[in-house]
Write a protein that holds these residues in place. Structure first.
Motif, PDB file in Angstrom:
ATOM      1  N   PRO A   1       0.837  -1.216   0.000  1.00 12.17           N
ATOM      2  CA  PRO A   1       0.000   0.000   0.000  1.00 12.17           C
ATOM      3  C   PRO A   1       0.872   1.267   0.000  1.00 12.17           C
ATOM      4  O   PRO A   1       1.997   1.243   0.477  1.00 12.17           O
ATOM      5  CB  PRO A   1      -0.764  -0.124   1.313  1.00 12.17           C
ATOM      6  CG  PRO A   1       0.183  -0.846   2.227  1.00 12.17           C
ATOM      7  CD  PRO A   1       0.943  -1.816   1.355  1.00 12.17           C
TER       8      PRO A   1
ATOM      9  N   ASN B   1      -6.438  -4.263   4.632  1.00 11.21           N
ATOM     10  CA  ASN B   1      -6.278  -3.167   3.684  1.00 11.21           C
ATOM     11  C   ASN B   1      -4.909  -2.508   3.745  1.00 11.21           C
ATOM     12  O   ASN B   1      -4.669  -1.510   3.050  1.00 11.21           O
ATOM     13  CB  ASN B   1      -7.375  -2.122   3.897  1.00 11.21           C
ATOM     14  CG  ASN B   1      -8.684  -2.552   3.253  1.00 11.21           C
ATOM     15  OD1 ASN B   1      -8.723  -2.827   2.059  1.00 11.21           O
ATOM     16  ND2 ASN B   1      -9.742  -2.634   4.050  1.00 11.21           N
ATOM     17  N   ASN B   2      -4.027  -3.067   4.555  1.00  9.46           N
ATOM     18  CA  ASN B   2      -2.628  -2.653   4.526  1.00  9.46           C
ATOM     19  C   ASN B   2      -1.733  -3.832   4.131  1.00  9.46           C
ATOM     20  O   ASN B   2      -0.538  -3.854   4.444  1.00  9.46           O
ATOM     21  CB  ASN B   2      -2.211  -2.088   5.883  1.00  9.46           C
ATOM     22  CG  ASN B   2      -2.780  -0.696   6.121  1.00  9.46           C
ATOM     23  OD1 ASN B   2      -2.269   0.299   5.617  1.00  9.46           O
ATOM     24  ND2 ASN B   2      -3.886  -0.630   6.873  1.00  9.46           N
ATOM     25  N   SER B   3      -2.319  -4.807   3.441  1.00  8.59           N
ATOM     26  CA  SER B   3      -1.549  -5.943   2.935  1.00  8.59           C
ATOM     27  C   SER B   3      -0.519  -5.482   1.910  1.00  8.59           C
ATOM     28  O   SER B   3      -0.783  -4.563   1.119  1.00  8.59           O
ATOM     29  CB  SER B   3      -2.475  -6.956   2.251  1.00  8.59           C
ATOM     30  OG  SER B   3      -3.343  -7.583   3.169  1.00  8.59           O
TER      31      SER B   3
ATOM     32  N   VAL C   1       1.027  -5.683  -1.514  1.00  9.30           N
ATOM     33  CA  VAL C   1       0.582  -6.118  -2.839  1.00  9.30           C
ATOM     34  C   VAL C   1       1.833  -6.271  -3.701  1.00  9.30           C
ATOM     35  O   VAL C   1       2.610  -5.318  -3.859  1.00  9.30           O
ATOM     36  CB  VAL C   1      -0.398  -5.116  -3.466  1.00  9.30           C
ATOM     37  CG1 VAL C   1      -0.838  -5.600  -4.845  1.00  9.30           C
ATOM     38  CG2 VAL C   1      -1.606  -4.922  -2.556  1.00  9.30           C
TER      39      VAL C   1
ATOM     40  N   ALA D   1      -6.145  -7.704   0.392  1.00  9.77           N
ATOM     41  CA  ALA D   1      -6.588  -6.336   0.094  1.00  9.77           C
ATOM     42  C   ALA D   1      -8.075  -6.317  -0.263  1.00  9.77           C
ATOM     43  O   ALA D   1      -8.537  -7.129  -1.075  1.00  9.77           O
ATOM     44  CB  ALA D   1      -5.773  -5.763  -1.055  1.00  9.77           C
TER      45      ALA D   1
ATOM     46  N   GLU E   1      -8.176  -0.685  -0.317  1.00  6.87           N
ATOM     47  CA  GLU E   1      -6.812  -0.730  -0.844  1.00  6.87           C
ATOM     48  C   GLU E   1      -6.818  -0.919  -2.359  1.00  6.87           C
ATOM     49  O   GLU E   1      -5.958  -0.383  -3.065  1.00  6.87           O
ATOM     50  CB  GLU E   1      -6.006  -1.850  -0.176  1.00  6.87           C
ATOM     51  CG  GLU E   1      -4.534  -1.810  -0.586  1.00  6.87           C
ATOM     52  CD  GLU E   1      -3.674  -2.805   0.179  1.00  6.87           C
ATOM     53  OE1 GLU E   1      -2.433  -2.731   0.042  1.00  6.87           O
ATOM     54  OE2 GLU E   1      -4.231  -3.662   0.910  1.00  6.87           O
ATOM     55  N   GLN E   2      -7.765  -1.673  -2.868  1.00  9.32           N
ATOM     56  CA  GLN E   2      -7.860  -1.830  -4.317  1.00  9.32           C
ATOM     57  C   GLN E   2      -8.107  -0.485  -5.004  1.00  9.32           C
ATOM     58  O   GLN E   2      -7.507  -0.180  -6.045  1.00  9.32           O
ATOM     59  CB  GLN E   2      -8.973  -2.825  -4.651  1.00  9.32           C
ATOM     60  CG  GLN E   2      -8.692  -4.255  -4.191  1.00  9.32           C
ATOM     61  CD  GLN E   2      -9.885  -5.177  -4.364  1.00  9.32           C
ATOM     62  OE1 GLN E   2     -10.857  -4.829  -5.022  1.00  9.32           O
ATOM     63  NE2 GLN E   2      -9.813  -6.363  -3.759  1.00  9.32           N
TER      64      GLN E   2
END
Length: 767
Positions: free
Chosen positions: A633, A646-648, A650, A666, A670-671
């Motif tokens: 992110p 949502n802080n994975s 990517v 995510a 986040e997407q």
């Protein structure tokens, strides 16, 4: 099958074996088949004895089990269990507490087998009884309790699982309140067991964990991957104390007392003392109890001048044990121990003599006959449990025979020396590691033999089928023509199948670019980085599943371990990634939650002396034709549906000209951030590891931008989260993606072909 049925059936069988020792008709019953062939009346007499033996065993087993069930279902206790009441219980510890590890960062739960002797409900009279129960202790103080210790605690009564003869399960959060002390013998045994563990502590993890299990049945440090190797090669019986240990100990003691010219009665008494001490040291598990009973009855025969009555001794010992404790009838270890001993007594001598008659040296004939007989008798039960038949069990057990006695005797010596001379105990344990290492080598290589285990129907049907085929083969093999035919067919099958398995084993498929491991409800993804080397993204919820996946892929070195985020379904198996592998580096997101997950990964990295770094977008890595780039992110996201998800991290990977997108868990927030910062072209990929196990929290615009040809969903069978979402899968398919799920196909591999991209499912998804 209900416990009463199992107990009755087992007693009936052993009563049938014991029939030759009962009354004047015993010898005739022992030869019932030849007599039936000569005279039908004599055959009918033998058949009557068979029927009487089975009926007597079934009746006794039913009565013993009914008594246990009656205690379990007694009115006052059953009502408290049904209500889930919180009560104070008085217990006697029956066996060593065993630690069960749950989520990383959380303390283990201790399973303590206990005898329930008193229940104190609130506002109700004391209930006195004697019933077995299982106590689940959350406090570390439960770990140090020894068998025989009286204690009391306050906890919640829970129902035992179906078919369990225990009266209740007691969940306790507080430490135990001790009442008195355990016996001096149990305290001494506890010191010896702890001393053996200390003596083995400096040894490598594999042999250091195996040696206490081999000697006294203490498997608390046994490497799970080594345990799996032992299971695959049919050597599981070595992980638990059984008749072999008792025979080795009693053999040495008997040799010494006979060397001292002791008489039969004195020799039997000295051996009995040694046997009692060893049983206390090893703890009275089912296999130890069976072996001890066999040894005790054999010692009675020695003292009485009849040392050869082994089969009746085995039958009588098993019958008495199952009558006293019907739960043994449902214990797989106990059943395997009895069957193995029966095979050694009934089959091995005949096979040894037959080989000697054909010119084999006596030691070689005995070395082959013993593991072959044990494997033949235990095969149906092992097949029922594992759903496979091992083809390497006999040679593997044959190879380890020379190492068992030295390892056992040296291990016992180390335990005995540990309280009085710790340095000498460590030296003896260091010596004992060398025969133990041979066991590890045989198990490790045997488990990797192509076609070493073939699939077989599991359960009762599979056991009966293999038993019927085994009996038919043993009967038919008495004819030389059949023996030659079987030998030719077996050799042809091996010669024909082995090259196929070696040259085209089927897994991993050639030119694979990514594998999503079947680890249940969690994530573990593997990218190739050269022969035997890989990048691993996440580790699933528990170590064994990811370790097995990496072993299937032949991964010996993890050049980089990537943690997408610290939820337990992504890092719970971190120990399996590090198990017997070098891990060059660990990268993580710059997000601290959940703290227990981060601590678990950090502890594993510190123990392996592996650097661990938090990275941000733009970080890149290249190895063996693989290029990784972290693309998210961009900034910490707060107040989302799930901030850790949502802080994975990517990650976008380039392998063999194809692109793989690995977005962790995510979700929509986040997407959307990725699209805002990078645009749709930057997330375009040929293969998508579907975010968050296919949950409904997906942004349609993100999926459209990725536009994958293959979508891989890592998800657990029958999970409670509703994953994967049916609408999401339908959308991916409508957009042209080939969608595969680990709960349906097992390990999933995307493969580079001459025509483009293909997908291979290994099959055999976890239950």
């Amino acid at each position: 099958m209900h416990a009463s049925s199992r107990a009755g059936l087992l007693i009936g069988v052993v009563a049938l074996v014991a029939a030759p020792a009962v009354g004047a008709a015993g010898p005739r019953a022992a030869r019932w088949w030849p007599a039936m062939r000569r005279r039908w009346p004599a055959g009918r007499s033998a058949a009557r004895w068979v029927a009487v033996s089975v009926l007597l065993g079934a009746g006794c087993g039913a009565v013993a089990t009914a008594a246990r069930v009656g205690i379990r279902e007694a009115g006052p206790l059953a009502a408290l269990v049904d209500a889930g009441a919180t009560v104070r219980v008085d217990v006697i510890v029956r066996d060593d507490p065993r630690a069960i590890h749950g989520s990383p960062g959380l303390p283990p739960t201790y399973l303590v087998p206990v005898e329930l002797i008193g229940v104190h409900p609130d506002d109700a009279p004391l209930v006195r009884l004697s019933a077995r129960a299982l106590l689940l202790g959350a406090d570390p103080a439960w770990r140090s309790l020894l068998p025989g210790q009286h204690a009391s605690a306050t906890g919640k009564l829970l129902k035992p699982r179906g078919g369990d003869l225990r009266a209740a399960v007691v969940s306790v959060k507080d430490p135990p309140r001790l009442v008195g002390r355990s016996s001096w013998a149990q305290r001494a045994a506890g010191r010896l067991r702890a001393g053996l563990q200390r003596a083995c502590a400096p040894l490598p993890d594999d042999v250091g964990g195996l040696l206490p299990g081999l000697v006294v049945g203490d498997t608390s440090r046994l490497d799970p991957s080594l345990e799996e190797d032992f299971r695959t090669t049919g050597m599981t019986h070595l992980n638990a104390v059984s008749g072999a240990n008792v025979a080795i100990i009693l053999g040495v003691v008997l040799f010494l007392v006979r060397w001292a010219r002791a008489g039969p009665v004195l020799a039997a008494l000295i051996c009995a003392v040694a046997l009692a001490g060893f049983v206390i040291l090893a703890r009275p598990s089912p296999s130890v109890v069976r072996a001890a009973a066999m040894g005790a009855i054999g010692l009675v025969g020695l003292a009485a001048g009849r040392p050869r009555a082994a089969v009746p001794a085995l039958a009588a010992g098993v019958a008495v044990l199952v009558l006293v404790d019907p739960e043994l009838a449902g214990d797989a270890g106990f059943t395997l121990s009895v069957l193995a001993t029966g095979g050694l007594l009934l089959l091995a001598p005949h096979w040894r003599d037959a080989l000697c008659w054909r010119g084999w040296p006596a030691p070689a004939a005995e070395a082959l006959a013993v593991p072959a007989a044990a494997q033949v008798t235990c095969g149906p039960v092992v097949a029922a449990i594992s759903g496979s038949v091992s083809l390497v069990a006999v040679p593997a057990n044959l190879l380890v025979v020379p190492a068992i006695a030295p390892a056992t005797l040296l291990g016992v010596s180390a335990a005995v020396l540990s309280p009085i001379w710790p340095a000498a105990a460590e030296a003896v344990a260091w010596t004992a590691q060398w025969p133990a290492r041979w066991l590890v080598v045989v198990a490790a290589y045997g488990a990797r033999v192509p076609a070493g285990a073939v699939p077989w129907p599991g359960g009762i049907a599979g056991a009966l089928l293999l038993a019927a085929l085994t009996v038919a083969l043993l009967v038919a093999a008495r004819r030389p023509v059949v023996r030659r035919l079987v030998a030719v067919v077996a050799a042809g099958a091996v010669v024909g199948a082995l090259p196929v398995r070696l040259l085209a084993s089927g897994w991993p498929p050639p030119r694979w670019i990514v594998v999503t491991c079947a680890v249940g409800q969690g994530d573990a993804v593997v990218l190739p980085a050269g022969p035997g080397r890989a990048v691993v993204i996440d580790a699933g919820p528990e170590p064994e599943a990811v370790d097995r996946c990496l072993r299937r892929l032949g991964v010996r070195q993890v050049v980089l371990f990537v943690v997408s985020h610290f939820h337990v379904d992504h890092i719970g198996g971190v120990a399996g990634v590090f198990r017997r592998r070098t891990v060059a580096g660990v990268i993580t997101p710059d997000w601290p939650e959940p703290p227990g997950g981060r601590a678990a990964v950090a502890a594993q990295a510190v123990a392996a002396r592996t650097p661990m770094v938090a990275v941000r977008p733009g970080w890149t890595y290249a190895a063996g034709g693989l290029v990784l780039t972290v693309i998210g992110p961009f900034e910490p996201l707060h107040g989302t549906n799930s901030d850790p998800n949502n802080n994975s991290l990517v990650v976008r990977a380039r392998v063999d000209g194809l692109t793989v997108l690995l977005p962790g868990d995510a979700e929509t927030e986040e997407q959307q951030e990725l699209l805002n910062h990078l645009g749709s072209q930057a997330v375009r990929a040929d293969v998508l590891k579907v975010p968050h196990h296919g949950s409904a929290y997906q942004l349609p615009e993100f999926l459209d931008a990725v536009d994958p040809a293959v979508a891989l969903v890592s998800v657990g069978r029958d999970n409670d989260y509703g994953h994967p979402n049916a609408s999401l899968l339908g959308r991916l398919r409508r957009d042209g993606a080939r969608v595969l799920r680990t709960d349906e196909g097992g390990d999933l591999a995307a493969v580079r072909t001459g025509a483009g991209l293909a997908v291979v499912a290994r099959g055999d998804p976890p239950a």
